[in-house]
Scaffold this motif. Structure first.
Motif, mmCIF file in Angstrom:
data_model
loop_
_atom_site.group_PDB
_atom_site.id
_atom_site.type_symbol
_atom_site.label_atom_id
_atom_site.label_comp_id
_atom_site.label_asym_id
_atom_site.label_seq_id
_atom_site.Cartn_x
_atom_site.Cartn_y
_atom_site.Cartn_z
ATOM 1 N N LYS A 27 3.745 -1.385 7.058
ATOM 2 C CA LYS A 27 3.043 -0.348 6.289
ATOM 3 C C LYS A 27 1.655 -0.102 6.858
ATOM 4 O O LYS A 27 1.198 1.052 6.947
ATOM 5 C CB LYS A 27 2.945 -0.760 4.824
ATOM 6 C CG LYS A 27 4.276 -0.737 4.075
ATOM 7 C CD LYS A 27 4.094 -1.173 2.624
ATOM 8 C CE LYS A 27 5.412 -1.112 1.855
ATOM 9 N NZ LYS A 27 5.259 -1.596 0.450
ATOM 10 N N ALA A 28 0.972 -1.184 7.244
ATOM 11 C CA ALA A 28 -0.390 -1.042 7.767
ATOM 12 C C ALA A 28 -0.406 -0.287 9.100
ATOM 13 O O ALA A 28 -1.324 0.487 9.377
ATOM 14 C CB ALA A 28 -1.027 -2.421 7.937
ATOM 15 N N ILE A 29 0.599 -0.507 9.926
ATOM 16 C CA ILE A 29 0.692 0.203 11.212
ATOM 17 C C ILE A 29 0.886 1.693 10.967
ATOM 18 O O ILE A 29 0.263 2.540 11.592
ATOM 19 C CB ILE A 29 1.833 -0.373 12.067
ATOM 20 C CG1 ILE A 29 1.506 -1.804 12.492
ATOM 21 C CG2 ILE A 29 2.097 0.501 13.289
ATOM 22 C CD1 ILE A 29 2.666 -2.543 13.124
ATOM 23 N N GLY A 30 1.783 2.004 10.058
ATOM 24 C CA GLY A 30 1.967 3.381 9.609
ATOM 25 C C GLY A 30 2.433 4.359 10.660
ATOM 26 O O GLY A 30 2.123 5.550 10.580
ATOM 27 N N ARG A 31 3.170 3.889 11.650
ATOM 28 C CA ARG A 31 3.673 4.782 12.683
ATOM 29 C C ARG A 31 5.199 4.848 12.640
ATOM 30 O O ARG A 31 5.855 3.829 12.434
ATOM 31 C CB ARG A 31 3.221 4.332 14.084
ATOM 32 C CG ARG A 31 1.725 4.355 14.266
ATOM 33 C CD ARG A 31 1.336 4.467 15.741
ATOM 34 N NE ARG A 31 2.000 3.515 16.602
ATOM 35 C CZ ARG A 31 1.531 2.300 16.888
ATOM 36 N NH1 ARG A 31 0.395 1.887 16.328
ATOM 37 N NH2 ARG A 31 2.180 1.521 17.704
ATOM 38 N N LYS A 32 5.723 6.028 12.844
ATOM 39 C CA LYS A 32 7.169 6.205 12.813
ATOM 40 C C LYS A 32 7.817 5.384 13.926
ATOM 41 O O LYS A 32 7.332 5.332 15.046
ATOM 42 C CB LYS A 32 7.520 7.683 12.989
ATOM 43 C CG LYS A 32 9.009 7.985 12.844
ATOM 44 C CD LYS A 32 9.279 9.475 12.988
ATOM 45 C CE LYS A 32 10.771 9.764 12.825
ATOM 46 N NZ LYS A 32 11.063 11.223 12.975
ATOM 47 N N ASN A 33 8.923 4.743 13.567
ATOM 48 C CA ASN A 33 9.711 3.940 14.512
ATOM 49 C C ASN A 33 8.956 2.747 15.090
ATOM 50 O O ASN A 33 9.235 2.296 16.203
ATOM 51 C CB ASN A 33 10.234 4.808 15.661
ATOM 52 C CG ASN A 33 11.290 5.801 15.205
ATOM 53 O OD1 ASN A 33 12.033 5.543 14.254
ATOM 54 N ND2 ASN A 33 11.347 6.950 15.860
ATOM 55 N N VAL A 34 8.003 2.237 14.310
ATOM 56 C CA VAL A 34 7.341 0.982 14.677
ATOM 57 C C VAL A 34 7.399 0.059 13.467
ATOM 58 O O VAL A 34 6.945 0.430 12.380
ATOM 59 C CB VAL A 34 5.868 1.193 15.099
ATOM 60 C CG1 VAL A 34 5.231 -0.150 15.452
ATOM 61 C CG2 VAL A 34 5.788 2.141 16.279
ATOM 62 N N GLY A 81 7.907 -1.122 22.324
ATOM 63 C CA GLY A 81 6.937 -0.463 21.456
ATOM 64 C C GLY A 81 7.419 -0.206 20.049
ATOM 65 O O GLY A 81 6.748 0.479 19.272
ATOM 66 N N HIS A 82 8.561 -0.787 19.678
ATOM 67 C CA HIS A 82 9.101 -0.574 18.336
ATOM 68 C C HIS A 82 8.766 -1.709 17.366
ATOM 69 O O HIS A 82 9.139 -1.640 16.194
ATOM 70 C CB HIS A 82 10.622 -0.419 18.407
ATOM 71 C CG HIS A 82 11.081 0.816 19.117
ATOM 72 N ND1 HIS A 82 10.852 2.085 18.628
ATOM 73 C CD2 HIS A 82 11.730 0.983 20.286
ATOM 74 C CE1 HIS A 82 11.363 2.981 19.458
ATOM 75 N NE2 HIS A 82 11.888 2.341 20.474
ATOM 76 N N ALA A 83 8.107 -2.754 17.853
ATOM 77 C CA ALA A 83 7.755 -3.880 16.984
ATOM 78 C C ALA A 83 6.491 -4.549 17.499
ATOM 79 O O ALA A 83 6.069 -4.331 18.644
ATOM 80 C CB ALA A 83 8.905 -4.887 16.933
ATOM 81 N N VAL A 84 5.882 -5.375 16.644
ATOM 82 C CA VAL A 84 4.669 -6.093 17.048
ATOM 83 C C VAL A 84 4.903 -7.601 17.084
ATOM 84 O O VAL A 84 3.970 -8.373 17.308
ATOM 85 C CB VAL A 84 3.481 -5.760 16.113
ATOM 86 C CG1 VAL A 84 3.103 -4.295 16.234
ATOM 87 C CG2 VAL A 84 3.792 -6.127 14.659
#
Length: 428
Positions: free
Chosen positions: A182-189, A264-267
């Protein structure tokens, strides 16, 4: 993965390996000073390995090491050479296939060499257990790694969320994954890939429950309830937005470059400690490393040291003593250790590890430090994986997890299916 025809060929050939070892042909060639070494890996690994081979030759005049590097065809080439009686004197094995090859008598037991030709006094305590199959040491672990959680430090800093750590529970990890997504807030991440399809993560989960992925008898060490609980955890996380979509996860081929963290889809990525170097090479931000979530702070960590890779001496080798001397040099010589660094993992010789530590870059140091940091939390090494484990990984774990992710199989049905498929494969 070994095919059934190839396995049959190996069984027929190496069932009579003891006879071959005493053959006149072997005796006639015993004085040869040439030896073959076969491994797989990156060009950097090849350069390091060949440099150690040249160093060994310089220290042993008259000795010649012929190095051979395999690519995607490594396993088929190795199987063909073994079955055809043209095996390299030393060959490299991955832990997932190590016991399979050992039980087909393709490798010499190392007992006659340990403590003499192959020095063991500086090796980490218990490390030889990682090379033992059915009570005999048949392969030499080359380095150590362990299950790990790798994460993008910058992503957590920007989100003002503390990254996971040694005391993070599975429940806490689920909440953290939802929060960071939620904090990242980017689509597909998302926070992390769908770990349901990683058998090694499932193994840590099982160890925390006092169970194992595989037992001493070569059968599975869990039941359908354990499997359903595992699938249920990840299905819930996916529904709450904490892990990647089924479509993204299906693109992960269990390689560093295809993992959602690298694409680039996960941290975060559930991985092995020695893979930190590979992940960092593809990442823009600094990566941190910690252990996997735990079930309970008072319970088992689910961690144990693993051999990153093994060297085995072919049971048909014409130069077994020379091969043993080379393995000794490879793991115990300080100059060799400095050349090898931690590319294959953390050295098993404690003096070599100490000598290498100041020479490695910051990323490698993080990997070494992680292995040292979990020393008080690791449990006993589990039984070696049985014949059929590779097939389990490729044809069972991933497909069933993907079916659950795509809504084609319920959690309960997936648990039952995993057990049924495992029993079929491991009993065939």
């Amino acid at each position: 993965m070994l095919g059934r025809r190839e396995l049959l060929q190996l069984g027929l050939l190496f069932g009579g390996a003891a006879t071959l070892l005493q053959s006149p042909l072997r005796s006639a060639l015993a004085d040869s000073a040439t030896m073959r070494l076969f491994w797989f890996g990156s060009p950097a690994r090849a350069e390091r390995t060949l440099s150690v081979a040249r160093l060994f030759e310089a220290a042993n005049p008259g000795v010649k090491i012929n190095g051979e590097v395999g690519g995607n065809d490594y396993w088929s080439k190795l199987t063909t050479m073994l079955a055809g009686g043209n095996a390299p004197d030393i060959f490299q094995l991955a832990p997932s296939r190590f016991a399979d090859y050992a039980r087909r008598n393709t490798m010499l037991p190392l007992g006659d060499y340990l403590g003499s030709t192959i020095r063991t006094d500086k090796l980490m305590s218990g490390v030889l257990d990682l090379g033992a199959v059915d009570g005999k040491v048949v392969g030499m672990p080359l380095s150590l790694n362990a299950f790990a959680l790798i994460y993008d430090s910058v992503a957590f800093e920007k989100a003002a969320i503390a990254p996971p750590g040694p005391t993070t529970t599975w429940d806490g990890f689920a909440r953290l994954c939802v929060d960071i997504t939620k904090a990242i807030g980017r689509k597909n991440v998302w926070a992390v890939g769908n770990g349901a399809r990683y058998s090694y993560a499932f193994e840590a989960f099982l160890v925390q429950r006092g169970k194992r992925l595989y037992g001493e008898d070569g059968r599975i060490g869990f039941d359908a309830t354990d499997a359903s609980d595992w699938y249920g955890y990840w299905e819930s996380l996916a529904k709450n937005g904490g892990c990647v979509s089924a479509e993204v996860q299906a693109m992960d081929k269990l390689q560093i470059d295809s993992n959602p963290l690298s694409t680039g889809h996960a941290v975060m990525a559930i991985a092995f400690s020695n893979q930190l170097l590979g992940y960092q090479a593809l990442a823009k931000n600094r990566l941190g490393i910690t252990s996997l979530p735990i079930a309970d702070a008072a319970g088992p960590s689910g961690l144990f040291y693993k051999a990153s890779l093994h060297f085995g001496i072919a049971s048909t080798s014409r130069q077994p003593e020379l091969a043993a001397r080379f393995i000794d040099f490879f793991i115990n010589d300080l100059a060799a250790g400095k050349i090898l660094g931690v590319e294959r993992g953390v050295p098993i010789n404690l003096d070599v590890r100490e000598a290498v530590a100041p020479l490695v870059d910051d990323v490698s140091k993080r990997s070494v430090d992680y292995i040292s940091s979990i020393a008080g939390r690791v449990g006993a090494f589990p039984p070696q994986v049985p014949i059929g484990a590779s097939e389990m990984e490729e044809r069972v774990f991933r497909p069933i997890a993907d079916q659950v992710a795509f809504g084609q199989l319920t959690v309960a049905a997936a648990g039952e299916e995993l057990v049924a498929q495992a029993n079929r494969i491991l009993r065939s």
